[in-house]
Design an enzyme around this catalytic site. Structure first.
Site, PDB file in Angstrom:
ATOM      1  N   PHE A   1      26.028  -9.564  -6.615  1.00  0.00           N
ATOM      2  CA  PHE A   1      25.870  -8.219  -6.050  1.00  0.00           C
ATOM      3  C   PHE A   1      24.606  -8.086  -5.196  1.00  0.00           C
ATOM      4  O   PHE A   1      24.422  -7.088  -4.521  1.00  0.00           O
ATOM      5  CB  PHE A   1      25.819  -7.179  -7.179  1.00  0.00           C
ATOM      6  CG  PHE A   1      24.891  -7.559  -8.302  1.00  0.00           C
ATOM      7  CD1 PHE A   1      23.524  -7.623  -8.120  1.00  0.00           C
ATOM      8  CD2 PHE A   1      25.404  -7.873  -9.552  1.00  0.00           C
ATOM      9  CE1 PHE A   1      22.672  -7.980  -9.148  1.00  0.00           C
ATOM     10  CE2 PHE A   1      24.560  -8.236 -10.597  1.00  0.00           C
ATOM     11  CZ  PHE A   1      23.181  -8.293 -10.391  1.00  0.00           C
TER      12      PHE A   1
ATOM     13  N   TYR B   1      29.019  -7.966 -20.506  1.00  0.00           N
ATOM     14  CA  TYR B   1      28.128  -6.996 -19.868  1.00  0.00           C
ATOM     15  C   TYR B   1      28.919  -5.889 -19.178  1.00  0.00           C
ATOM     16  O   TYR B   1      29.883  -6.135 -18.443  1.00  0.00           O
ATOM     17  CB  TYR B   1      27.234  -7.687 -18.832  1.00  0.00           C
ATOM     18  CG  TYR B   1      26.496  -6.689 -17.958  1.00  0.00           C
ATOM     19  CD1 TYR B   1      25.394  -6.000 -18.446  1.00  0.00           C
ATOM     20  CD2 TYR B   1      26.943  -6.403 -16.675  1.00  0.00           C
ATOM     21  CE1 TYR B   1      24.737  -5.061 -17.671  1.00  0.00           C
ATOM     22  CE2 TYR B   1      26.292  -5.468 -15.884  1.00  0.00           C
ATOM     23  CZ  TYR B   1      25.189  -4.794 -16.393  1.00  0.00           C
ATOM     24  OH  TYR B   1      24.556  -3.851 -15.624  1.00  0.00           O
TER      25      TYR B   1
ATOM     26  N   TYR C   1      11.356 -12.623  35.999  1.00  0.00           N
ATOM     27  CA  TYR C   1      11.779 -13.128  34.693  1.00  0.00           C
ATOM     28  C   TYR C   1      13.045 -12.461  34.148  1.00  0.00           C
ATOM     29  O   TYR C   1      13.841 -13.095  33.458  1.00  0.00           O
ATOM     30  CB  TYR C   1      10.652 -12.924  33.673  1.00  0.00           C
ATOM     31  CG  TYR C   1       9.539 -13.942  33.742  1.00  0.00           C
ATOM     32  CD1 TYR C   1       9.311 -14.688  34.895  1.00  0.00           C
ATOM     33  CD2 TYR C   1       8.706 -14.156  32.651  1.00  0.00           C
ATOM     34  CE1 TYR C   1       8.285 -15.612  34.960  1.00  0.00           C
ATOM     35  CE2 TYR C   1       7.673 -15.079  32.705  1.00  0.00           C
ATOM     36  CZ  TYR C   1       7.467 -15.804  33.865  1.00  0.00           C
ATOM     37  OH  TYR C   1       6.461 -16.716  33.924  1.00  0.00           O
TER      38      TYR C   1
END
Length: 714
Positions: free
Chosen positions: A388, A79, A340
């Site tokens: 990839f 390929y 908090y």
């Protein structure tokens, strides 16, 4: 790969490696395909550290390249070597080298504003002369450090020896890095599916010496110059490289740009998460909070690793502080516990630290991976697959960007509590050093951080809007580079928010130190005046406490009223506080005219002494502010850096009024005769720049190193 350890382990090791690397520019980053670190990427990308490909890699890569040519000669279908690409892989070709060059050529599709020149008349001159909507170069071009990060990651990946490139390509890529030849790469155009095809093609174009692409080089004076690719190589006597079989595909078919930019993003967010813990400790001090919230028992009964790590760090950072209080709730109308934003900081930051540790590991694996296709097995077999696909980088970036939002929410809450007199535990409203009726200096900062936190909320959205691409072949794509880009944007916004918070914290800590000096001075005078008053008055038989105890009780009541009325100007506040004490005094002394006269004198003397000392102590402290003696370990280090190194002042309206209109004369040796900063924004910008260039993070590293030393000795 073994666990990288706790967040603190990762942060300290990462920054120690980076500090050591950057401090000795003679050292090279050795590229071997296996042991590249995020610190190496940052050192190369941002600090121009030189690289060197190991000799073992050169030999190994050469052997694998020969296998590629052997398979081509044997007629094996490979390929991207003797086939078409992507959805056109059903096409066969014998133009082996030409299709590699054509691949790179076809991927030069990115938009680079101004690349073709601006001489073409495309419309009426009144229209073509329009001012640009954004900076033409920056709006379409990656920063150079992003490209350098891509280059070293691609170099390391190809050095693994499974990609089929010649050793000369590795040597030339390393040479470009060391000579600081940096391709101009489009900012957009990658979906990070078959890797970052287009961005990496511009690296290939400059390696080939194409005049159709551009690169930055340094002129003799160090100024960076953008020139054509062929001119860049000629000016530095670098030979162009001819792309051979598989090399075009090997260059572009990989995750190097996503992983490189992602490495820079993880570096930034990792550093900001460490900074956030130091700022939380400083916020505890500035708000006169308690260290009870960081007691180890909380983590013993809820043993999340990030919570344990964060709690231990903050508790150690507070060591030595004189501002941390033991909150028993005994003071009337006071909160029994902190709000908090500081009380639940370990529980809030802890999960973020765990996410960042995983993100660090994911990116660290990615930069040491082979990410092209096909790849060469050690047996010589060519394997076709999908390394990839950069989803691992996307996963890391989403966690990092969500972390930016969470950290920003906490810092925003801490900073607004400092500025708001209803929540700042006795600090002046808007953190002003002047009378409250004369200054509202910090309201603008309150608006700034609201805008920044709102933007972080928008940026935190996931990057998941996948589009089909390339004939439907790339039907799923990671969008990793897009995610990395926006994570860096989020880190930039968070750094601005942190910078504003740092300036506010240093102002608040100076106000605390000023108040400590004022109250300690006034306490002695107040109690002396009260005892003298009681000595001159006849008391009721029901009085059941000594004059000393009663004077102490009155002082506590006075302090409480003063603390609760910081929105008033000082003279009104002191008058109000002293008047509130007349009731207890009248209950103690007998109702005679002589006693009333004595009380009136006491009232006048106390008010006069309070006003006198307030002005006197303020004037002395403003002349030479220094909060260090009352600060904890970490706050002392960061406060010193901001005040002494960056020279950001403790200031009021007088400073700003003089500074904004003053004529700057850089030749003046007396720095007191000119203002370094002209505005609040200039001060915040200086801190922001120190965060972004890394110098402030070295101070944070010192805090963590000191905490580690203390924990090892206990």
């Amino acid at each position: 790969m073994a666990s990288a350890g706790t967040f603190t382990d990762i942060f300290v090791r990462h920054w120690q490696d980076l500090r050591n690397s950057v401090s000795d520019q003679r050292e090279h980053v050795i590229v071997d395909g296996k042991e590249l670190t995020l610190a190496n990427v940052v050192a190369t990308a941002r600090y121009a550290q030189h690289v060197k490909v190991s000799e073992r890699v050169i030999e190994h890569v050469g052997q694998n390249t020969e296998q590629v040519y052997g398979k081509i000669e044997d007629g094996e279908v490979l390929y991207g070597i003797n086939t078409g690409f992507g959805g056109s892989a059903n096409v066969r070709t014998m133009a082996i080298e030409e299709i590699q060059r054509g691949l790179i050529r076809g991927l030069h599709y990115g938009i680079l504003s101004g690349e073709t020149g601006s001489g073409t008349n495309t419309g009426p001159s009144i229209i073509t002369k329009a001012k640009p909507l954004s900076a033409p170069l920056e709006s379409t071009t990656m920063p150079e450090c992003w490209v350098r990060a891509s280059m070293i990651v691609r170099l390391n990946s190809l050095s693994c020896g499974a990609s089929g490139v010649r050793p000369v390509l590795l040597e030339r890529l390393a040479q470009h890095l060391n000579l600081d030849i940096v391709p101009r790469v489009p900012l957009r155009g990658s979906i990070s599916a078959s890797g970052d095809l287009s961005p990496l093609s511009y690296l290939g174009g400059v390696l080939q010496g194409k005049p159709s692409v551009q690169a930055w080089i340094s002129e003799q004076d160090g100024i960076r110059k953008l020139v054509a690719g062929d001119d860049a190589l000629k000016s530095l006597n670098v030979k162009p490289i001819d792309i051979r079989a598989k090399e075009g595909l090997a260059l572009v078919n990989g995750t190097a740009t996503s992983a490189g930019v992602g490495s820079l993003a993880v570096h930034e967010v990792l550093s900001l998460a460490a900074l956030a813990q130091v700022l939380t400790a400083m916020s505890v001090e500035a708000l006169c909070g308690t260290d009870e919230s960081f007691d180890p028992f909380f983590s013993e009964v809820r043993p999340h690793p990030g919570q344990i790590d964060c709690s231990n760090s903050i508790r150690t950072f507070l060591d030595g502080s004189q501002l941390v209080l033991d909150n028993t709730g005994s003071q009337e109308f006071s909160l029994r516990q902190d709000r908090y934003a500081i009380r639940t900081a370990p529980q809030w930051i802890g999960p973020v630290l765990e996410d960042l540790a995983l993100a660090y590991s994911q990116v660290n694996i990615e930069i040491n991976s082979v990410t092209d296709n096909p790849i060469i097995h050690s047996s010589g077999k060519m394997l076709h697959g999908g390394n990839f696909q950069a989803k691992a980088v996307t996963s890391a970036m989403e966690k990092a960007r969500q972390g930016c939002l969470a950290i920003g929410q906490m810092l925003f809450a801490q900073c607004t509590e400092l500025i708001n007199p209803l929540t700042n535990n006795g600090l002046a409203p808007n953190l002003v050093v002047d009378e409250p009726s004369q200054s509202w200096m910090w309201k603008g900062t309150d608006i700034l951080i609201a805008a920044l936190q709102s933007e972080l909320g928008f940026l935190s959205n996931p990057v998941g809007h996948v589009q089909f691409a390339e004939m439907g072949n790339q039907s799923i794509n990671s969008l990793a580079l897009i995610s990395s880009r926006y994570t860096l944007t989020a880190a930039d916004v968070l750094a601005q928010l942190a910078a504003a918070h740092i300036v506010a914290l240093c102002q608040a800590l100076d106000l605390r130190a000023l108040d400590v000096q004022f109250t300690s001075s006034l306490a002695l005078a107040f109690k002396d005046l009260t005892r003298r008053c009681l000595h001159q008055c006849s008391t009721r038989e029901s009085a059941n406490s000594s004059s000393d105890d009663f004077a102490n009780d009155l002082w506590l009541k006075f302090s409480q009223v003063v603390k609760q009325t910081t929105h008033m100007d000082s003279d009104v506040r002191f008058t109000n506080a002293i008047n509130s004490l007349l009731g207890p005094l009248l209950e103690r002394v007998t109702s005679t005219q002589q006693n009333l006269d004595v009380l009136q004198t006491w009232q006048k003397d106390c008010l006069g002494e309070a006003c006198r000392l307030y002005k006197e102590v303020h004037a002395v402290y403003l002349e030479k502010p220094d909060a260090k003696p009352i600060l904890g370990m970490a706050a002392k280090k960061l406060y010193s850096y901001v005040r002494d190194k960056l020279e950001v002042p403790f200031f009021g309206e007088q400073y700003i009024r003089a500074a904004e209109w003053a004529q700057q004369d850089e030749n003046l040796k007396d720095t007191n005769s000119r203002a370094k900063y002209r505005s609040m924004g200039a001060m915040i910008s200086a801190v922001f720049d120190a965060i972004r260039n890394g110098s402030l993070h070295l101070v944070v590293l010192e805090c963590f190193e000191e905490a580690s030393r203390q924990s090892n000795t206990t």
